[in-house]
Design a protein around this motif. Structure first.
Motif, PDB file in Angstrom:
ATOM      1  N   PRO A 107       0.829  -1.206   0.000  1.00  0.00           N
ATOM      2  CA  PRO A 107       0.000   0.000   0.000  1.00  0.00           C
ATOM      3  C   PRO A 107       0.866   1.259   0.000  1.00  0.00           C
ATOM      4  CG  PRO A 107      -0.713  -1.560   1.698  1.00  0.00           C
ATOM      5  CD  PRO A 107       0.596  -2.050   1.164  1.00  0.00           C
ATOM      6  N   GLU A 108       0.317   2.336  -0.572  1.00  0.00           N
ATOM      7  CA  GLU A 108       1.026   3.615  -0.565  1.00  0.00           C
ATOM      8  C   GLU A 108       1.149   4.103   0.869  1.00  0.00           C
ATOM      9  OE1 GLU A 108       2.431   5.210  -3.115  1.00  0.00           O
ATOM     10  OE2 GLU A 108       1.759   3.712  -4.561  1.00  0.00           O
ATOM     11  N   ALA A 109       2.293   4.705   1.193  1.00  0.00           N
ATOM     12  CA  ALA A 109       2.501   5.247   2.541  1.00  0.00           C
ATOM     13  C   ALA A 109       1.643   6.491   2.714  1.00  0.00           C
ATOM     14  CB  ALA A 109       3.975   5.589   2.739  1.00  0.00           C
ATOM     15  N   SER A 110       1.050   6.652   3.897  1.00  0.00           N
ATOM     16  CA  SER A 110       0.257   7.853   4.152  1.00  0.00           C
ATOM     17  C   SER A 110       1.192   9.050   4.321  1.00  0.00           C
ATOM     18  CB  SER A 110      -0.614   7.664   5.399  1.00  0.00           C
ATOM     19  OG  SER A 110       0.216   7.445   6.517  1.00  0.00           O
ATOM     20  N   GLU A 111       0.698  10.223   3.959  1.00  0.00           N
ATOM     21  CA  GLU A 111       1.546  11.423   3.969  1.00  0.00           C
ATOM     22  C   GLU A 111       1.979  11.816   5.382  1.00  0.00           C
ATOM     23  OE1 GLU A 111      -0.138  14.597   1.678  1.00  0.00           O
ATOM     24  OE2 GLU A 111      -0.501  13.286  -0.028  1.00  0.00           O
ATOM     25  N   ASP A 112       1.184  11.464   6.394  1.00  0.00           N
ATOM     26  CA  ASP A 112       1.533  11.847   7.763  1.00  0.00           C
ATOM     27  C   ASP A 112       2.494  10.857   8.430  1.00  0.00           C
ATOM     28  OD1 ASP A 112      -0.354   9.851   7.829  1.00  0.00           O
ATOM     29  OD2 ASP A 112      -1.482  10.662   9.531  1.00  0.00           O
ATOM     30  N   ASN A 113       2.920   9.844   7.683  1.00  0.00           N
ATOM     31  CA  ASN A 113       3.863   8.856   8.217  1.00  0.00           C
ATOM     32  C   ASN A 113       5.276   9.441   8.162  1.00  0.00           C
ATOM     33  OD1 ASN A 113       5.417   6.642   8.859  1.00  0.00           O
ATOM     34  ND2 ASN A 113       4.286   5.225   7.566  1.00  0.00           N
ATOM     35  N   ASP A 114       5.883   9.662   9.343  1.00  0.00           N
ATOM     36  CA  ASP A 114       7.215  10.274   9.366  1.00  0.00           C
ATOM     37  C   ASP A 114       8.338   9.269   9.075  1.00  0.00           C
ATOM     38  OD1 ASP A 114       6.727   8.994  11.753  1.00  0.00           O
ATOM     39  OD2 ASP A 114       7.824  10.441  12.992  1.00  0.00           O
ATOM     40  N   PRO A 173       8.255   6.487   6.476  1.00  0.00           N
ATOM     41  CA  PRO A 173       7.678   5.598   5.452  1.00  0.00           C
ATOM     42  C   PRO A 173       8.623   4.445   5.130  1.00  0.00           C
ATOM     43  CG  PRO A 173       8.454   7.638   4.452  1.00  0.00           C
ATOM     44  CD  PRO A 173       8.633   7.787   5.942  1.00  0.00           C
TER      45      PRO A 173
END
Length: 197
Positions: A64-71, A73
């Protein structure tokens, strides 16, 4: 020396890491279905997802694509392959051929010769004058899709390459779903004139 610490589903996990597992591969498929809960849990721990499509008879691993708020990734395990215009067009042609095949209900596996594939593709290149060069150039997208597992070579004809036979793998339905199909088709309309009736 045998390692008793190896997971009982390790062989299926490693097979999935090599690419999709298909129903026709009876041993792996049976074990995959038997261990799917354990495999899913293991893959989730490392940021991957097990996708099983029993109706089309294939399973694969997706990241899955990493979420943008994941510091932090995770690095990408699977590289995204950029296809050429011709290979993308071939994906559309093959996906539509598979849909037509399914509507007719003539079986579960679609086989096409190199000639049949090229005939469908040439409809998009009416403008080209040198047809023999065009047909030779269309070997490139076929080879691209062979390399990524969308096409599988079934039978080769040494005397006439046009009679080489390929299976259109059902994984194409996951890679080019209906939404993606429409999106790509609308983009292609900007580059290609529809065939004149």
């Amino acid at each position: 020396m045998t390692n008793t610490n190896i997971s009982p589903f390790a062989h299926v996990f490693l097979k999935l890491m090599q690419g999709p597992v298909y129903e026709e591969d009876k041993t792996y498929w049976k074990d995959l279905l038997g261990w799917q809960t354990e495999l899913s849990k293991y893959l989730q721990q490392v940021g991957l997802q097990l996708i099983i499509n029993e109706s089309d008879g294939f399973a694969r691993i997706a990241q899955p694509e990493a979420s943008e708020d994941n510091d932090k990734p995770l690095p990408r395990l699977m590289r995204k392959t950029r296809l050429t215009y011709e290979a993308t067009l071939l994906c559309i042609v093959l996906r539509e051929a598979l849909d037509e095949f399914d509507i007719k209900g003539n079986g579960t596996r679609l086989f096409m010769t190199q000639r049949e594939i090229k005939e469908r593709l040439t409809l998009f290149f009416k403008e080209r004058n040198n047809k023999s060069k065009l047909l030779k150039d269309l070997n490139k997208p076929i080879n691209s899709l062979l390399n990524i597992g969308i096409l599988k070579a079934i039978r080769e004809d040494a005397a006439n390459k046009e009679l080489h036979q390929y299976e259109v793998k059902r994984i194409i339905k996951a890679l080019v779903n209906n939404e993606k199909l429409e999106e790509i088709k609308s983009k292609l309309k900007l580059h290609v004139n529809p065939v004149q009736q």
